[in-house]
Design a protein around this motif. Structure first.
Motif, PDB file in Angstrom:
ATOM      1  N   SER A 264       0.835  -1.196   0.000  1.00  0.00           N
ATOM      2  CA  SER A 264       0.000   0.000   0.000  1.00  0.00           C
ATOM      3  C   SER A 264       0.872   1.249   0.000  1.00  0.00           C
ATOM      4  O   SER A 264       0.461   2.296  -0.467  1.00  0.00           O
ATOM      5  CB  SER A 264      -0.928  -0.018   1.213  1.00  0.00           C
ATOM      6  OG  SER A 264      -0.209  -0.397   2.365  1.00  0.00           O
ATOM      7  N   THR A 265       2.109   1.117   0.526  1.00  0.00           N
ATOM      8  CA  THR A 265       2.998   2.277   0.530  1.00  0.00           C
ATOM      9  C   THR A 265       3.973   2.180  -0.638  1.00  0.00           C
ATOM     10  O   THR A 265       4.364   1.081  -1.025  1.00  0.00           O
ATOM     11  CB  THR A 265       3.814   2.335   1.836  1.00  0.00           C
ATOM     12  OG1 THR A 265       4.346   1.043   2.085  1.00  0.00           O
ATOM     13  CG2 THR A 265       2.955   2.753   3.003  1.00  0.00           C
ATOM     14  N   PRO A 266       4.345   3.335  -1.202  1.00  0.00           N
ATOM     15  CA  PRO A 266       5.253   3.290  -2.351  1.00  0.00           C
ATOM     16  C   PRO A 266       6.641   2.809  -1.946  1.00  0.00           C
ATOM     17  O   PRO A 266       7.014   2.851  -0.779  1.00  0.00           O
ATOM     18  CB  PRO A 266       5.288   4.741  -2.827  1.00  0.00           C
ATOM     19  CG  PRO A 266       4.829   5.554  -1.676  1.00  0.00           C
ATOM     20  CD  PRO A 266       3.936   4.701  -0.849  1.00  0.00           C
ATOM     21  N   LEU A 267       7.377   2.333  -2.912  1.00  0.00           N
ATOM     22  CA  LEU A 267       8.671   1.728  -2.637  1.00  0.00           C
ATOM     23  C   LEU A 267       9.684   2.234  -3.649  1.00  0.00           C
ATOM     24  O   LEU A 267       9.404   2.286  -4.849  1.00  0.00           O
ATOM     25  CB  LEU A 267       8.519   0.216  -2.747  1.00  0.00           C
ATOM     26  CG  LEU A 267       9.778  -0.621  -2.940  1.00  0.00           C
ATOM     27  CD1 LEU A 267      10.569  -0.654  -1.653  1.00  0.00           C
ATOM     28  CD2 LEU A 267       9.403  -2.033  -3.357  1.00  0.00           C
ATOM     29  N   THR A 268      10.855   2.634  -3.168  1.00  0.00           N
ATOM     30  CA  THR A 268      11.916   3.031  -4.076  1.00  0.00           C
ATOM     31  C   THR A 268      12.696   1.784  -4.462  1.00  0.00           C
ATOM     32  O   THR A 268      13.503   1.286  -3.690  1.00  0.00           O
ATOM     33  CB  THR A 268      12.856   4.043  -3.407  1.00  0.00           C
ATOM     34  OG1 THR A 268      12.066   4.971  -2.678  1.00  0.00           O
ATOM     35  CG2 THR A 268      13.698   4.765  -4.439  1.00  0.00           C
ATOM     36  N   LEU A 269      12.397   1.269  -5.637  1.00  0.00           N
ATOM     37  CA  LEU A 269      13.054   0.047  -6.090  1.00  0.00           C
ATOM     38  C   LEU A 269      13.894   0.357  -7.321  1.00  0.00           C
ATOM     39  O   LEU A 269      13.402   0.858  -8.327  1.00  0.00           O
ATOM     40  CB  LEU A 269      12.009  -1.020  -6.424  1.00  0.00           C
ATOM     41  CG  LEU A 269      12.536  -2.308  -7.054  1.00  0.00           C
ATOM     42  CD1 LEU A 269      13.494  -3.024  -6.118  1.00  0.00           C
ATOM     43  CD2 LEU A 269      11.376  -3.229  -7.396  1.00  0.00           C
ATOM     44  N   GLU A 270      15.176   0.078  -7.192  1.00  0.00           N
ATOM     45  CA  GLU A 270      16.089   0.333  -8.294  1.00  0.00           C
ATOM     46  C   GLU A 270      16.374  -0.994  -8.992  1.00  0.00           C
ATOM     47  O   GLU A 270      16.782  -1.965  -8.348  1.00  0.00           O
ATOM     48  CB  GLU A 270      17.369   0.910  -7.688  1.00  0.00           C
ATOM     49  CG  GLU A 270      18.430   1.286  -8.685  1.00  0.00           C
ATOM     50  CD  GLU A 270      19.737   1.601  -7.962  1.00  0.00           C
ATOM     51  OE1 GLU A 270      20.787   1.563  -8.612  1.00  0.00           O
ATOM     52  OE2 GLU A 270      19.704   1.865  -6.735  1.00  0.00           O
ATOM     53  N   LEU A 271      16.142  -1.047 -10.297  1.00  0.00           N
ATOM     54  CA  LEU A 271      16.400  -2.274 -11.057  1.00  0.00           C
ATOM     55  C   LEU A 271      17.689  -2.116 -11.849  1.00  0.00           C
ATOM     56  O   LEU A 271      17.872  -1.126 -12.546  1.00  0.00           O
ATOM     57  CB  LEU A 271      15.262  -2.532 -12.051  1.00  0.00           C
ATOM     58  CG  LEU A 271      13.996  -3.233 -11.573  1.00  0.00           C
ATOM     59  CD1 LEU A 271      13.085  -3.521 -12.743  1.00  0.00           C
ATOM     60  CD2 LEU A 271      14.329  -4.523 -10.855  1.00  0.00           C
ATOM     61  N   ARG A 272      18.595  -3.099 -11.722  1.00  0.00           N
ATOM     62  CA  ARG A 272      19.813  -3.085 -12.542  1.00  0.00           C
ATOM     63  C   ARG A 272      19.896  -4.435 -13.222  1.00  0.00           C
ATOM     64  O   ARG A 272      20.445  -5.386 -12.653  1.00  0.00           O
ATOM     65  CB  ARG A 272      21.039  -2.932 -11.668  1.00  0.00           C
ATOM     66  CG  ARG A 272      21.153  -1.584 -10.994  1.00  0.00           C
ATOM     67  CD  ARG A 272      22.460  -1.572 -10.247  1.00  0.00           C
ATOM     68  NE  ARG A 272      22.728  -0.259  -9.708  1.00  0.00           N
ATOM     69  CZ  ARG A 272      23.856   0.033  -9.063  1.00  0.00           C
ATOM     70  NH1 ARG A 272      24.780  -0.895  -8.896  1.00  0.00           N
ATOM     71  NH2 ARG A 272      24.045   1.236  -8.599  1.00  0.00           N
ATOM     72  N   VAL A 273      19.310  -4.520 -14.381  1.00  0.00           N
ATOM     73  CA  VAL A 273      19.197  -5.819 -15.020  1.00  0.00           C
ATOM     74  C   VAL A 273      20.088  -5.895 -16.256  1.00  0.00           C
ATOM     75  O   VAL A 273      19.957  -5.088 -17.181  1.00  0.00           O
ATOM     76  CB  VAL A 273      17.729  -6.104 -15.414  1.00  0.00           C
ATOM     77  CG1 VAL A 273      17.614  -7.478 -16.053  1.00  0.00           C
ATOM     78  CG2 VAL A 273      16.837  -6.025 -14.177  1.00  0.00           C
ATOM     79  N   THR A 274      21.009  -6.839 -16.271  1.00  0.00           N
ATOM     80  CA  THR A 274      21.849  -7.060 -17.441  1.00  0.00           C
ATOM     81  C   THR A 274      20.984  -7.685 -18.530  1.00  0.00           C
ATOM     82  O   THR A 274      20.330  -8.698 -18.284  1.00  0.00           O
ATOM     83  CB  THR A 274      23.001  -8.023 -17.100  1.00  0.00           C
ATOM     84  OG1 THR A 274      23.701  -7.484 -15.983  1.00  0.00           O
ATOM     85  CG2 THR A 274      23.939  -8.197 -18.273  1.00  0.00           C
ATOM     86  N   PRO A 275      20.957  -7.087 -19.731  1.00  0.00           N
ATOM     87  CA  PRO A 275      20.088  -7.641 -20.767  1.00  0.00           C
ATOM     88  C   PRO A 275      20.600  -8.994 -21.276  1.00  0.00           C
ATOM     89  O   PRO A 275      21.795  -9.290 -21.189  1.00  0.00           O
ATOM     90  CB  PRO A 275      20.129  -6.594 -21.887  1.00  0.00           C
ATOM     91  CG  PRO A 275      21.052  -5.524 -21.454  1.00  0.00           C
ATOM     92  CD  PRO A 275      21.681  -5.901 -20.157  1.00  0.00           C
ATOM     93  N   GLY A 276      19.682  -9.798 -21.792  1.00  0.00           N
ATOM     94  CA  GLY A 276      20.068 -11.037 -22.462  1.00  0.00           C
ATOM     95  C   GLY A 276      20.334 -12.216 -21.546  1.00  0.00           C
ATOM     96  O   GLY A 276      20.784 -13.260 -22.004  1.00  0.00           O
ATOM     97  N   VAL A 277      20.070 -12.070 -20.256  1.00  0.00           N
ATOM     98  CA  VAL A 277      20.294 -13.203 -19.346  1.00  0.00           C
ATOM     99  C   VAL A 277      19.047 -14.092 -19.348  1.00  0.00           C
ATOM    100  O   VAL A 277      17.955 -13.650 -19.002  1.00  0.00           O
ATOM    101  CB  VAL A 277      20.590 -12.720 -17.908  1.00  0.00           C
ATOM    102  CG1 VAL A 277      20.768 -13.910 -16.977  1.00  0.00           C
ATOM    103  CG2 VAL A 277      21.821 -11.831 -17.897  1.00  0.00           C
ATOM    104  N   LEU A 278      19.247 -15.351 -19.757  1.00  0.00           N
ATOM    105  CA  LEU A 278      18.120 -16.281 -19.807  1.00  0.00           C
ATOM    106  C   LEU A 278      18.322 -17.369 -18.768  1.00  0.00           C
ATOM    107  O   LEU A 278      19.382 -17.999 -18.710  1.00  0.00           O
ATOM    108  CB  LEU A 278      18.029 -16.933 -21.192  1.00  0.00           C
ATOM    109  CG  LEU A 278      17.688 -15.999 -22.358  1.00  0.00           C
ATOM    110  CD1 LEU A 278      17.748 -16.753 -23.676  1.00  0.00           C
ATOM    111  CD2 LEU A 278      16.305 -15.393 -22.157  1.00  0.00           C
ATOM    112  N   VAL A 279      17.312 -17.573 -17.941  1.00  0.00           N
ATOM    113  CA  VAL A 279      17.440 -18.632 -16.940  1.00  0.00           C
ATOM    114  C   VAL A 279      16.584 -19.819 -17.355  1.00  0.00           C
ATOM    115  O   VAL A 279      15.683 -19.695 -18.189  1.00  0.00           O
ATOM    116  CB  VAL A 279      17.034 -18.159 -15.529  1.00  0.00           C
ATOM    117  CG1 VAL A 279      17.807 -16.933 -15.131  1.00  0.00           C
ATOM    118  CG2 VAL A 279      15.546 -17.900 -15.449  1.00  0.00           C
ATOM    119  N   PHE A 280      16.911 -20.957 -16.767  1.00  0.00           N
ATOM    120  CA  PHE A 280      16.111 -22.149 -17.000  1.00  0.00           C
ATOM    121  C   PHE A 280      15.492 -22.529 -15.659  1.00  0.00           C
ATOM    122  O   PHE A 280      16.146 -23.113 -14.796  1.00  0.00           O
ATOM    123  CB  PHE A 280      16.982 -23.283 -17.543  1.00  0.00           C
ATOM    124  CG  PHE A 280      16.185 -24.472 -17.971  1.00  0.00           C
ATOM    125  CD1 PHE A 280      15.385 -24.416 -19.100  1.00  0.00           C
ATOM    126  CD2 PHE A 280      16.218 -25.650 -17.230  1.00  0.00           C
ATOM    127  CE1 PHE A 280      14.631 -25.513 -19.489  1.00  0.00           C
ATOM    128  CE2 PHE A 280      15.468 -26.750 -17.612  1.00  0.00           C
ATOM    129  CZ  PHE A 280      14.669 -26.681 -18.754  1.00  0.00           C
TER     130      PHE A 280
END
Ligand code: HEM
Lengths: 391, 124
Positions: A264-280
């Motif tokens: 219900s409260t806002p959250l400061t979320l920083e995303l640092r995602v390396t592109p092209g990473v595929l998981v199984f």
């Protein structure tokens, strides 16, 4: 000697009885003390040389020279204690406490055999070079008995620990069954409420304003209750993983959306995602882990704090790192953090991280507490990379 | 005779059963409730119902056993199941035995009506 074991015999008395450690042995140890004392520093040095030479054992000592220096002081006291007695329950408790330190740092128990043998060999040398001919055998024997007792105490502390874990597992199984049966039982009354509401709505259509609002509330709350029941059942049920190739970015975004929606409260979320990473991995389960970690992090960070989610690779694994600016995890709960029913939160029931761990393992991944950049807690969640991943 | 067919409901939870009957009747079906599966078995005649809506967990006779017994008497009877236990072994048994759908409780009324309509129209 009385061979019957009294009902309430303490473990230490049992061990002493078993190795036949007696008053004569005690006297011999006291007599050996002044002859052994000058050799203790050398024994201690050799003891740690053995450990540091061993590639496996070395891993357990992560604190470098300072730690070794500290351990040497501890071991010197420990060795001196061998000859001082009294070999009573207080002695047992002091020794067991040290055993529990080793258990707490996950030191493999098999190292204890070799470690005790290093000490045994040195003390045998001392006896062989200093004892009178007639005292030689009995003195060697006294040292052997005592070191066997020490080993028994150390191994017992490992046993205490595995019993504890076993009981914990049983507790969870019972708890899980209870949760599942309550959850199922609640579905029946909820079904009645839901269908009655459906019927009342039809009979009163259109409903006058305040009534309609209450209908909406009832419906929303019934739906919420059903969701709570489903997630409880999810937690206690062993759902096998259905792995497939999925992008780390997709997982992160979905997790971010779910977390934003759930709070219900806002959250400061920083995303640092390396592109092209595929998981199984099973996407639902992977996302469930991420959401759980992020919600924990958000709770820990508090309204003014920050949460960061990083996704990249580590060898054959995709790595998801969830960091927060909260107070971090207290050292005393660290080791048991992933056990069920261990909660760091006043409101938690302590299933979240245990579930995360099981989900991670079911997907051939892992989860652990690590050191990272932000000052609070940092959890590393690893999942196998899909072979199609960009390097 | 109602144009929409006659539905047998067997659920040991009377409150839920009554609601289901009301929902079905509202939708134009004829429907009859039994809260005791053994009583249902004793009273049902071949050809009386187009479809049976059976709870899977009931005391005395569970939904799958009841369906098996009903079907022996009325080989064309269609049936759907309801259960609060989506991971029950009986769910599998129900499907193996030929029950057409297994609804998880709480059964959402409009979803239920939609499925029943489809089943009665096509027989599957
Ligand atoms: C005869 C076997 C051993 C004895 C008598 C012994 C004795 C001790 C003692 C007295 C302590 C201090 C406990 C405290 O009060 O906090 C300790 C801690 C520790 N021991 Fe051992 N130890 C043995 C074997 C080993 C082995 C084989 C290793 C590693 C391979 C090891 C690694 C450690 C570590 C890492 C700590 C905790 C470190 C710390 O507080 O910094 N020990 N041990």
């Amino acid at each position: 000697m009385d061979e019957r074991a009294p009902m309430e015999e303490h473990l230490f008395d049992e061990i002493k009885r078993y190795v036949d450690f007696n008053a004569a042995d005690e006297l011999r140890l006291v007599a050996l003390e002044p002859r052994a004392a000058p050799h203790l520093p050398r024994i201690v040095d050799d003891f740690y040389d053995h450990i540091l030479r061993h590639t496996g054992a070395r891993q357990s000592i992560s604190g470098g020279h300072a730690q070794v220096a500290r351990l040497k002081v501890s071991l010197t006291h420990w060795l001196a204690g061998l000859f001082q007695g009294p070999w009573d329950l207080g002695y047992y408790e002091r020794r067991a406490r040290i055993g529990r330190v080793h258990v707490a740092i996950d030191l493999p128990q098999q190292y204890m055999f070799t470690a005790v043998n290093v000490i045994r060999a040195h003390l045998a040398d001392v006896v062989l070079s200093t004892a009178s001919p007639e005292e030689l055998r009995p003195e060697l024997h006294a040292v052997d008995k005592l070191l066997d007792m020490e080993l028994a105490i150390m191994l017992h502390t490992y046993r205490e620990d595995s019993l504890h874990r076993l009981r914990q597992g049983e507790r969870l199984a019972t708890f899980g069954q209870l949760v599942a049966s309550i959850a199922h039982e609640l579905r029946n009354p909820l079904g009645v409420i839901e269908s009655s509401l459906f019927l009342v709505r039809k009979r009163l259509d259109p409903a006058p304003e305040p009534v309609a609002r209450h209908f909406d509330k009832i419906e929303a709350q019934v739906r919420l209750s059903n969701r709570i029941i489903s997630s409880l059942l999810d937690m206690v049920r062993e759902r096998p993983a259905a792995p497939r190739e999925v992008g780390a970015d997709t997982l992160c975004q979905a997790a971010q959306e779910a977390v934003t929606a759930a709070r219900s409260t806002p959250l400061t979320l920083e995303l640092r995602v390396t592109p092209g990473v595929l998981v199984f991995a099973d996407p639902d389960q992977a996302q469930q882990v991420l959401v759980n970690l992020l919600l924990n992090a958000a709770d820990a960070a508090g309204p003014s704090g920050r949460v960061r989610l990083t996704a990249d690779t580590r060898g054959a694994f995709a790595r998801f790192l969830v960091e927060d600016t909260g107070p971090g995890i207290a050292p005393e709960v660290r080791r048991r953090l992933f056990e069920p029913l261990v909660s760091t939160k006043a409101r938690g029931i302590g299933l979240g991280l245990a579930l995360c761990k099981r989900l991670a393992e079911r997907n051939r991944g892992s989860i652990g507490l690590v050191q990272a950049e932000l000052p609070g807690a940092a959890f590393e969640f690893l999942l196998p990379l899909s072979t199609g991943s960009a390097e | 005779m109602s144009p929409r067919g006659h539905i047998l409901v067997v659920d040991d939870n009377a409150d839920l059963g009554e609601n289901l009957i009301e929902i079905l009747e509202d939708a134009g079906y004829r429907a009859q409730l039994f809260t005791d599966p053994l009583e249902a078995l004793g009273k049902v005649c071949p050809g009386q119902y187009a479809l049976a809506l059976l709870d899977l967990r009931m005391p005395g006779l569970d939904g799958v056993e009841l369906f098996r017994a009903l079907r022996r008497r009325d080989p064309t009877l269609l049936a759907v199941a309801m259960t609060a236990f989506a991971h029950d072994d009986r769910v599998r048994e129900a499907v193996d035995e030929g029950m057409l759908v297994v609804f998880t409780k709480p059964v959402e009324p409009s979803g239920l009506l939609g499925r029943l309509e489809g089943i009665l129209a096509t027989g599957a």
